[in-house]
Design an enzyme around this catalytic site. Structure first.
Site, PDB file in Angstrom:
ATOM      1  CD  GLU A 296      -2.854  -0.894  -0.108  1.00  0.00           C
ATOM      2  OE1 GLU A 296      -2.930   0.183  -0.725  1.00  0.00           O
ATOM      3  OE2 GLU A 296      -3.362  -1.945  -0.509  1.00  0.00           O
TER       4      GLU A 296
HETATM    5  C1  LIG Z   1       2.935  -9.660   0.539  1.00  0.00           C
HETATM    6  C2  LIG Z   1       2.608  -8.631  -0.488  1.00  0.00           C
HETATM    7  C3  LIG Z   1       1.279  -8.362  -0.771  1.00  0.00           C
HETATM    8  C4  LIG Z   1       0.941  -7.425  -1.749  1.00  0.00           C
HETATM    9  N1  LIG Z   1      -0.378  -7.252  -2.091  1.00  0.00           N
HETATM   10  C5  LIG Z   1      -0.679  -6.519  -3.198  1.00  0.00           C
HETATM   11  C6  LIG Z   1      -2.010  -6.505  -3.731  1.00  0.00           C
HETATM   12  O1  LIG Z   1      -2.933  -7.105  -3.170  1.00  0.00           O
HETATM   13  N2  LIG Z   1      -2.248  -5.809  -4.865  1.00  0.00           N
HETATM   14  C7  LIG Z   1      -1.248  -5.138  -5.525  1.00  0.00           C
HETATM   15  O2  LIG Z   1      -1.528  -4.557  -6.566  1.00  0.00           O
HETATM   16  N3  LIG Z   1       0.025  -5.127  -5.054  1.00  0.00           N
HETATM   17  C8  LIG Z   1       0.336  -5.806  -3.922  1.00  0.00           C
HETATM   18  N4  LIG Z   1       1.619  -5.830  -3.436  1.00  0.00           N
HETATM   19  C9  LIG Z   1       2.630  -4.997  -4.087  1.00  0.00           C
HETATM   20  C10 LIG Z   1       3.076  -3.844  -3.171  1.00  0.00           C
HETATM   21  O3  LIG Z   1       2.037  -2.903  -3.035  1.00  0.00           O
HETATM   22  C11 LIG Z   1       4.371  -3.251  -3.757  1.00  0.00           C
HETATM   23  O4  LIG Z   1       5.385  -4.227  -3.607  1.00  0.00           O
HETATM   24  C12 LIG Z   1       4.758  -1.976  -3.016  1.00  0.00           C
HETATM   25  O5  LIG Z   1       3.838  -0.949  -3.290  1.00  0.00           O
HETATM   26  C13 LIG Z   1       6.162  -1.486  -3.386  1.00  0.00           C
HETATM   27  O6  LIG Z   1       6.339  -1.444  -4.775  1.00  0.00           O
HETATM   28  P1  LIG Z   1       7.582  -2.175  -5.417  1.00  0.00           P
HETATM   29  O7  LIG Z   1       7.651  -3.555  -4.867  1.00  0.00           O
HETATM   30  O8  LIG Z   1       7.476  -2.029  -6.904  1.00  0.00           O
HETATM   31  O9  LIG Z   1       8.842  -1.407  -4.874  1.00  0.00           O
HETATM   32  P2  LIG Z   1       9.662  -0.170  -5.575  1.00  0.00           P
HETATM   33  O10 LIG Z   1       8.644   0.795  -6.061  1.00  0.00           O
HETATM   34  O11 LIG Z   1      10.581  -0.795  -6.568  1.00  0.00           O
HETATM   35  O12 LIG Z   1      10.421   0.411  -4.353  1.00  0.00           O
HETATM   36  C14 LIG Z   1      11.725  -0.046  -3.910  1.00  0.00           C
HETATM   37  C15 LIG Z   1      12.290   0.997  -2.917  1.00  0.00           C
HETATM   38  O13 LIG Z   1      12.472   2.263  -3.575  1.00  0.00           O
HETATM   39  C16 LIG Z   1      11.739   3.282  -2.941  1.00  0.00           C
HETATM   40  N5  LIG Z   1      11.139   4.134  -3.965  1.00  0.00           N
HETATM   41  C17 LIG Z   1      10.539   3.755  -5.111  1.00  0.00           C
HETATM   42  N6  LIG Z   1      10.115   4.829  -5.797  1.00  0.00           N
HETATM   43  C18 LIG Z   1      10.443   5.906  -5.083  1.00  0.00           C
HETATM   44  C19 LIG Z   1      10.292   7.307  -5.286  1.00  0.00           C
HETATM   45  N7  LIG Z   1       9.670   7.804  -6.351  1.00  0.00           N
HETATM   46  N8  LIG Z   1      10.763   8.147  -4.336  1.00  0.00           N
HETATM   47  C20 LIG Z   1      11.366   7.669  -3.220  1.00  0.00           C
HETATM   48  N9  LIG Z   1      11.551   6.346  -2.994  1.00  0.00           N
HETATM   49  C21 LIG Z   1      11.104   5.481  -3.899  1.00  0.00           C
HETATM   50  C22 LIG Z   1      10.657   2.563  -2.124  1.00  0.00           C
HETATM   51  O14 LIG Z   1      10.268   3.330  -0.986  1.00  0.00           O
HETATM   52  C23 LIG Z   1      11.374   1.282  -1.745  1.00  0.00           C
HETATM   53  O15 LIG Z   1      12.157   1.499  -0.588  1.00  0.00           O
HETATM   54  C24 LIG Z   1       1.968  -6.726  -2.438  1.00  0.00           C
HETATM   55  C25 LIG Z   1       3.316  -6.980  -2.129  1.00  0.00           C
HETATM   56  C26 LIG Z   1       3.635  -7.937  -1.193  1.00  0.00           C
HETATM   57  C27 LIG Z   1       5.089  -8.241  -0.950  1.00  0.00           C
END
Ligand SMILES: Cc1cc2nc3c(=O)[nH]c(=O)nc-3n(C[C@H](O)[C@H](O)[C@H](O)COP(=O)(O)OP(=O)(O)OC[C@H]3O[C@@H](n4cnc5c(N)ncnc54)[C@H](O)[C@@H]3O)c2cc1C
Length: 596
Positions: free
Chosen positions: A439
């Site tokens: 989220e």
């Molecule tokens: C157990 C689990 C359940 C989930 N459930 C759902 C679900 O039901 N539906 C769904 O759609 N998704 C779901 N997700 C996905 C989840 O919402 C995302 O993994 C999360 O929002 C982070 O996105 P990402 O993994 O692409 O990380 P990234 O966006 O790649 O982030 C990696 C790091 O970089 C930082 N970062 C990235 N962009 C920026 C920026 N612009 N400025 C500053 N810092 C930044 C982040 O804070 C983080 O520390 C789930 C994930 C897990 C692991």
């Protein structure tokens, strides 16, 4: 495994004294939300959380979810517990009556949700996501979609998901799932989504996915994203279940925690395409999804509180029974339970005081959400809405970061056995680890807070909140009771640090976002500890007032001491955070990428 005792007394104190339940009961439609009804609901929920949900938490963690014949199979006991959850009407607690709900205020539902999360976050997640999906359909779904799906989603008979993430797209503008228009007005979706919580499971016969996809020919970026309702099983005209849609769970992720939730890789449209129904208008999908994300962000914050409470209760029980070491300055050389050691007491109070502070702030936010939705005066509605929007990143980011720290401290109280899985303390830490990520990570929350809600707003919304904080501080500092004056003094310093940080951020934002964003993480924490400290100040004032008519109350006496501890041990961190925000962006921005 550990017992869970619902913190009913604190919940009622918070609802009645801090969240002003009587004012919520005066809102249209909420007349039945009296303190007596609230007590009865909390007691019932407490029994369900402790007797039905909590016993599944550890066994669910061990057994996990398996993919059998292409379908996720939930751990033993979950189907029966979920059936009882639905039968008792819990999913529909705060939904409107016309949709089969019980129309109780969100502030009461928030306290109940905390209990589901203390019982088991893995269990609570299912209704969390369904509620979010219901909210979106209620606000943006066509009458036909609402009529076909809402009643059974509200009741919990069917569940909902939130389907955003794709392998290449944590960032929503990069969504690649395609939607093509079909002759009958519906759409056909093709694409792969990852990390979909409860994407498929065997607790209910149908799952309604809310999926972000791009209609062919849509503008690039976030302006070309639409939202679709895609049922796992198609629904016939007469409401009966028809054919299986072209949607399936391809695999289930192996995770650090939340083993009892199926986190699925989902294939939409392996064959002719998954039948989807447009929600609202084309290309406005992100706007609709934000309805769901905002309610889910607050609900994930409640996961942080619920997990922290369970970790605290477990640590407290262990500290009472574990005998180790002699009491320094004690009267005998006999070994004592570790709860006698000052440093263990400090850890327990650090956990307890932060939980109570978060619970108070969460309740005040939830009450503001009720006011923002239903107050008859548009100015009052707007003021509550501005408060909720400002604080939402704190609820999501700070509650979960604090919950994670408390779960870790719970292990520390246990010593070595805390690190051993059989003890159960480690599960809380593993489960808490995702709450600061999904989220929207804490980093994204902090960026939203400093960018949109402080920088672009010029500090206006937070200025209005600081005025309210200052009133409480003045009441505390002029109080006859020395403990309350001491809390007021700490609050004064905390608010001063917050004001200085806001001034610095607003100024630096005008020259470009980078220095302000370098301080965004510490600022989120600063606002969290000061806003929660403000609520602890109010709690101390209320406890003191109530003590006049109930002088023997241990709860009220210890409430004041807990607030004092919070002021001295938590609020006092504000000075360091202020320094990091005002003076600390240098190294962050001057380091070259290669030098890390
Ligand atoms: C157990 C689990 C359940 C989930 N459930 C759902 C679900 O039901 N539906 C769904 O759609 N998704 C779901 N997700 C996905 C989840 O919402 C995302 O993994 C999360 O929002 C982070 O996105 P990402 O993994 O692409 O990380 P990234 O966006 O790649 O982030 C990696 C790091 O970089 C930082 N970062 C990235 N962009 C920026 C920026 N612009 N400025 C500053 N810092 C930044 C982040 O804070 C983080 O520390 C789930 C994930 C897990 C692991």
């Amino acid at each position: 495994m550990s017992q869970y005792t619902p913190p009913l007394q604190d919940m009622q104190f918070v609802l009645n004294e801090l969240a002003d339940l009587h004012e919520i009961a005066a809102l249209p439609g909420y007349g039945e939300a009296t303190p007596d009804l609230a007590r009865a609901v909390l007691e019932e929920a407490g029994v369900f959380a402790s007797e039905v949900i909590a016993p599944l938490n550890h066994s669910g963690d061990i057994e996990g979810v398996r993919l059998e014949g292409g379908a996720p199979r939930m751990p033993a006991g979950w189907a029966q517990a979920y059936a009882r959850f639905v039968e008792a009407g819990w999913p529909a607690l705060s939904a409107p009556e016309e949709q089969g709900g019980q129309n109780l205020p969100g502030v009461l539902a928030a306290a109940v949700e905390e209990m589901w999360n203390s019982g088991s976050v893995a269990f609570g997640l299912l209704s969390l996501l369904s509620r979010g999906a219901v909210n979106v359909l209620r606000h943006a779904g066509s009458p036909e979609l609402q009529q076909r799906y809402l009643p059974r989603m509200v009741s919990g008979e069917w569940t909902g998901t939130m389907v955003l993430t794709e392998p290449q797209a944590g960032c929503l503008s990069a969504v690649r799932t395609r939607a093509t228009r079909a002759a009958d007005g519906s759409y056909r979706l093709h694409g792969t989504k990852i990390f979909i919580t409860y994407g498929d499971h065997d607790l209910v016969p149908n799952v309604v996915h809310l999926v972000l996809a791009r209609v062919e020919g849509a503008p690039a970026g976030t302006k070309g994203i639409s939202l679709f309702a895609v049922p796992k099983v198609l629904v016939n005209e007469d409401g009966s279940l028809g054919e299986h849609n072209d949607v399936r769970a391809v695999s289930i992720e192996r995770k650090l925690g939340l083993h009892a939730t199926p986190t699925c890789v989902m294939a939409f449209g392996d064959g002719a395409g998954a039948v989807g129904y447009l929600v609202g208008e084309e290309n406005r999908g992100l706007e609709y999804m934000f309805i769901m994300m905002n309610s889910a962000r607050f609900a994930v914050g409640l996961e942080g509180i619920g997990l922290a409470e369970r970790a605290y209760q477990k640590a407290r029980a262990y500290a009472r029974e574990r005998v180790q070491g002699v009491e320094q300055g004690g009267e005998t050389s006999a070994k004592v339970a570790i709860i006698r050691h000052p440093d263990v007491r400090r850890m327990l109070l650090s956990m307890k005081s932060r939980i109570e502070a978060m619970r108070a702030l969460a309740a005040v936010m939830a009450a503001s959400m009720d006011q923002a939705a239903l107050n008859q005066d548009p100015e009052v509605r707007d003021a509550h809405q501005a408060f909720v929007e400002l604080m939402m990143p704190v609820a999501k980011g700070w509650f979960t970061e604090t919950g994670l720290d408390i779960a870790s401290m719970g292990i520390q109280v246990h010593g070595g056995v805390g690190f051993i899985e059989e003890t159960g303390a480690a599960q809380y830490l593993r489960d808490a680890r995702i709450t600061t990520i999904y989220e929207g990570t804490t980093g994204i929350q902090a960026m939203d807070l400093v960018g949109r809600k402080i920088g672009r707003d010029g500090g206006r919304a937070i200025g209005a909140v600081i005025v309210r904080m200052r009133q409480v501080q003045a009441d505390l500092e002029s109080h006859a009771h020395a403990e309350l004056r001491a809390i007021g003094a700490q609050l004064n310093k905390g608010i001063g640090d917050l004001e200085a940080a806001v001034e610095s951020l607003v100024k630096s934002w005008e020259g470009g976002p980078k220095p302000a964003l370098a301080g965004s993480g510490p600022f989120l924490e600063l606002l969290g500890i000061v806003a929660a400290g403000w609520q602890m100040g109010r709690a101390a004032l209320a406890a003191d007032r109530l003590l006049a008519s109930d002088p023997g109350s241990d709860f009220l006496t210890y409430k004041i001491l807990t607030c004092r501890f919070y002021g001295d041990h938590v609020l006092s961190k504000s000075a360091g955070l202020r320094h990091a925000i005002v003076s600390g962006s240098g190294a962050t921005l001057e380091f070259s990428d290669a030098a890390f």
